[in-house]
Design an enzyme around this catalytic site. Structure first.
Site: not given
Ligand SMILES: NC(=O)c1ccc[n+]([C@@H]2O[C@H](COP(=O)([O-])OP(=O)(O)OC[C@H]3O[C@@H](n4cnc5c(N)ncnc54)[C@H](OP(=O)(O)O)[C@@H]3O)[C@@H](O)[C@H]2O)c1
Length: 265
Positions: A72, A135, A245
């Site tokens: 990403k 992150g 999630g």
């Protein structure tokens, strides 16, 4: 699904790629909308990402791709243009290939995470939040949580300098927000978010001191496989409200397809 010469392609780029859920979700979307398109998984090592991205510029029937772990942040720099949201976060998770071959990046992780919580009737306004991780996903979630009106955001990360750097980027945008470094203790928070990759592998340690959780707290996970990560299992044992999630990704599917203009060309 009938693949023909007219079928538009989109992809998900990751390494490893076996665990991703986007192919099932996007291809179900394609079926539901009767769009002549297909999403395929592509496993690309970090060292090959730049040459892969260059090859995608030349692929005329590609509408775009999803970028996920570990690409990403690197992909953000490889795009020809990124949205203001992606520039703030410093990461992209969706890239459109325009007809001239230019790659346009955007980030939807934060929006998806907040939408997932709202779909579970979890309000964010005024909440004191501990965010584990700094992150790509954690960065997006941090900006989205502040935009959603949390009262305080404390960030805990293995590499403390990355957590501090994230706080330093948030502060000018939210000068009156309570933004601090956290320890690994969840004590005193309303909502604790695991935005690290700890929990994907059976041998991973817990991302924070989960044995200190109490039933009034909410624990949100962003890992999708396994669905019940060790930290969620502890949270359930303690009687906490848990958020899995998958909703974070489910809430991005329409937005991703729309951003890539899938089926619109
Ligand atoms: N549900 C969804 O829609 C969705 C969306 C995006 C991502 N995800 C999932 O979220 C996770 C993180 O993705 P990402 O893109 O943010 O990855 P990333 O940019 O590689 O960040 C990984 C994070 O985990 C931490 N970490 C990794 N290994 C660790 C270890 N052994 N001990 C302590 N901390 C460790 C890293 O800490 P350091 O900074 O110290 O390295 C960093 O904060 C992945 O599992 C991904 O599949 C889910």
């Amino acid at each position: 699904m009938d693949i023909t010469g007219q079928t538009r392609i989109c992809a998900i780029v990751a390494d490893p790629v076996q665990q991703v859920k986007a192919p099932q979700l996007i291809n179900a979307w394609v079926d539901k909308k009767c769009v002549n398109a297909v999403l395929v998984p592509m496993q690309v090592a970090p060292a090959e990402l730049a040459s892969w991205a260059q090859a995608m510029r030349g692929l005329k029937n590609l509408d775009g791709f999803i970028a996920t772990v570990p690409h990403k942040i690197a992909m953000c720099d490889l795009c020809d243009e990124v949205s203001p949201a992606a520039a703030l976060v410093g990461a992209v998770n969706i890239v459109r290939r325009d007809p001239d071959g230019r790659l346009i990046g955007h980030i939807l992780d934060g929006e998806g995470f907040v939408a997932g919580l709202r779909r579970s009737n979890i309000a964010l306004e005024g909440k004191r939040v501990m965010l584990c991780g700094a992150g790509g996903a954690a960065n997006a979630i941090a900006f989205a949580l502040m935009a959603a009106g949390v009262a305080a955001l404390a960030i805990y990360n293995r590499t403390t300098a990355k957590a501090q750097e994230l706080i330093d980027r948030l502060k000018p945008i939210y000068p009156s927000g309570e933004l601090t470094l956290a320890t690994d203790s969840p004590v005193g928070f309303d909502l604790i978010v695991n935005a690290t990759s700890l929990g994907m592998s059976e041998t991973d340690p817990l991302p924070f001191r989960a044995y200190q959780l109490v039933a009034t707290q909410i624990v949100a996970e962003i890992i999708m496989k396994p669905a019940l990560t060790p930290v969620l299992a502890v949270a359930q044992e303690k009687g906490c409200t848990v958020q899995f999630g998958l909703p974070m990704l489910e809430c991005q599917i329409d937005l991703m397809a729309d951003f890539m203009r899938l089926g619109q060309r």
